[in-house]
Design an enzyme around this catalytic site. Structure first.
Site, short mmCIF file in Angstrom:
data_model
loop_
_atom_site.label_atom_id
_atom_site.label_comp_id
_atom_site.label_asym_id
_atom_site.label_seq_id
_atom_site.Cartn_x
_atom_site.Cartn_y
_atom_site.Cartn_z
N VAL A 1 -22.41 -20.61 1.12
CA VAL A 1 -21.06 -21.17 0.92
C VAL A 1 -21.15 -22.13 -0.27
CG1 VAL A 1 -19.21 -22.52 1.97
CG2 VAL A 1 -20.55 -20.95 3.37
N HIS B 1 -22.49 -29.44 7.05
CA HIS B 1 -21.39 -29.22 6.09
C HIS B 1 -20.79 -27.85 6.38
CE1 HIS B 1 -24.39 -26.74 4.16
NE2 HIS B 1 -25.18 -27.78 3.98
N GLY C 1 -29.00 -19.08 6.67
CA GLY C 1 -28.24 -18.95 5.42
C GLY C 1 -29.11 -18.36 4.30
N LYS C 2 -28.46 -17.56 3.46
CA LYS C 2 -29.19 -16.99 2.31
C LYS C 2 -29.47 -18.03 1.24
CE LYS C 2 -27.72 -12.19 2.25
NZ LYS C 2 -27.01 -11.19 1.43
N ASP D 1 -31.26 -20.54 1.58
CA ASP D 1 -32.73 -20.64 1.68
C ASP D 1 -33.27 -19.22 1.78
OD1 ASP D 1 -33.23 -23.65 2.03
OD2 ASP D 1 -31.61 -23.23 3.41
N GLN E 1 -36.79 -18.56 3.04
CA GLN E 1 -36.91 -18.95 4.45
C GLN E 1 -36.40 -17.84 5.37
OE1 GLN E 1 -36.05 -22.98 6.26
NE2 GLN E 1 -34.06 -22.04 6.62
N HIS F 1 -23.07 -24.88 7.13
CA HIS F 1 -23.59 -24.77 8.50
C HIS F 1 -22.50 -24.25 9.43
CE1 HIS F 1 -26.28 -28.20 7.09
NE2 HIS F 1 -27.15 -27.32 7.55
N ASN G 1 -26.73 -33.19 9.56
CA ASN G 1 -25.96 -33.55 8.37
C ASN G 1 -25.12 -32.33 7.96
OD1 ASN G 1 -26.20 -34.43 4.98
ND2 ASN G 1 -25.24 -35.65 6.55
O1 PAF Z 1 -33.02 -24.63 7.06
C1 PAF Z 1 -33.24 -25.62 7.80
O2 PAF Z 1 -32.37 -26.47 8.03
C2 PAF Z 1 -34.62 -25.79 8.43
O3 PAF Z 1 -35.62 -25.33 7.58
C3 PAF Z 1 -34.73 -25.14 9.82
C4 PAF Z 1 -34.57 -23.65 9.77
C5 PAF Z 1 -33.68 -25.74 10.74
C6 PAF Z 1 -36.11 -25.44 10.42
O4 PAF Z 1 -36.33 -26.80 10.54
#
Ligand code: PAF
Length: 286
Positions: free
Chosen positions: A173, A30, A144-145, A147, A150, A33, A28
């Protein structure tokens, strides 16, 4: 661009490649990404993207089934960005049998903030990221920052397991009104979409308060807490349901002590809040 569905095909495509740059996604796609793909291209060649909606990182009450799957449109976007291989395994390919071995991030990083409100989330994320890294064997991977937690946890995992993959963090972004781009923005109705930039505005005004407080060299953790509560209150007043709005140290996502606040410790303000049925996250470095 080659679209490969199996690990064997992926390995055949990437045989001999030593500078692979990788962007894992759940699709999905955008502009956020696509900016990661461009950054990946600056750090390695070829660029590999993956699309895999990872059941392990969704709690039973979350949106796994509803999560948008838009492979055809995503593939067109990736092709236009010059991505070399799109790895899009189905669930049986990546999890042919139950994934019993899992990565458990340390509790003080993995069970706070997002991990507190989404128990098991970072176990799911790190398990699939480790597995995808094993498949792709990238020299560099871009996260990406947006997340924030993460990308920190994935970087820490690479250090702790001595993985040969360098993690690059990319700036968030935003739309012109400040809303951080996210696949989940698509769940917002028109009124919610108009309201959504308030999360970023709230973080901006909290950041201004923190900066002014710090300028006096006397900002205390209690005052920071009071500012966080005020930010949550402002969101509630606008009918948001905040999970947290919190000022943390960039180094480890723990709250800063009085001396660290005085010493200009680098901070980040992280937030998660529900608007209607949609949970949005955002952050701002101070
Ligand atoms: O950030 C995401 O889209 C997901 O957490 C990732 C890193 C692709 C893991 O499934």
């Amino acid at each position: 661009m080659k679209i490969v569905r199996t690990i064997t095909e992926l390995r055949n495509q990437l045989r001999g490649q030593l500078r692979t740059s990788f962007v894992p996604t759940m699709g999905n796609l955008h502009q956020g990404h696509l900016s990661l793909m461009r950054i990946a291209a600056q750090h390695g060649d070829p660029v590999v993207a993956s699309i895999f909606v990872n059941r392990l990182q969704f709690a039973p009450n979350e949106d796994f089934d509803q999560y948008p799957r838009t492979l055809k449109a995503d593939a067109e976007k990736l092709e236009a960005e010059g991505v070399y291989v799109l790895f899009a395994p189905d669930e049986k390919e990546l999890y042919p049998e139950p994934q019993e071995f899992r990565v458990h991030p340390p509790e003080d990083l993995g069970d706070i903030l997002e991990g507190e409100f989404r128990p098991g989330f970072f176990v799911g994320v790190t398990t699939v990221v480790l597995k995808l890294f094993q498949c792709v064997q990238p020299q560099v991977a871009v996260f990406g920052k947006k997340d924030y937690q993460q990308q920190m946890i994935v970087r820490r995992m690479c250090q702790q397991f001595a993985l040969p993959t360098q993690i690059i963090s990319a700036e968030t972004v935003r739309d012109t009104d400040g809303l951080a781009l996210s696949s989940r923005n698509g769940y917002l109705n028109e009124a919610e979409r108009n309201e959504a930039p308030w999360l970023h505005k709230t973080l901006q005004s909290l950041r201004s308060r923190v900066i002014s407080g710090r300028a006096t060299q006397s900002l205390s953790p209690a005052e920071v807490l009071e500012m966080e509560n005020a930010a949550c209150g402002a969101l509630r007043h606008r009918r948001w349901v905040p999970d947290y709005v919190s000022v943390r140290k960039r180094a480890n996502l723990k709250p800063a002590s009085a001396s660290e606040l005085r010493a200009q410790e680098p901070l980040v303000i992280v937030a998660a809040a529900r608007l209607g049925q949609t949970r949005l996250i955002d952050n701002l470095e101070v």
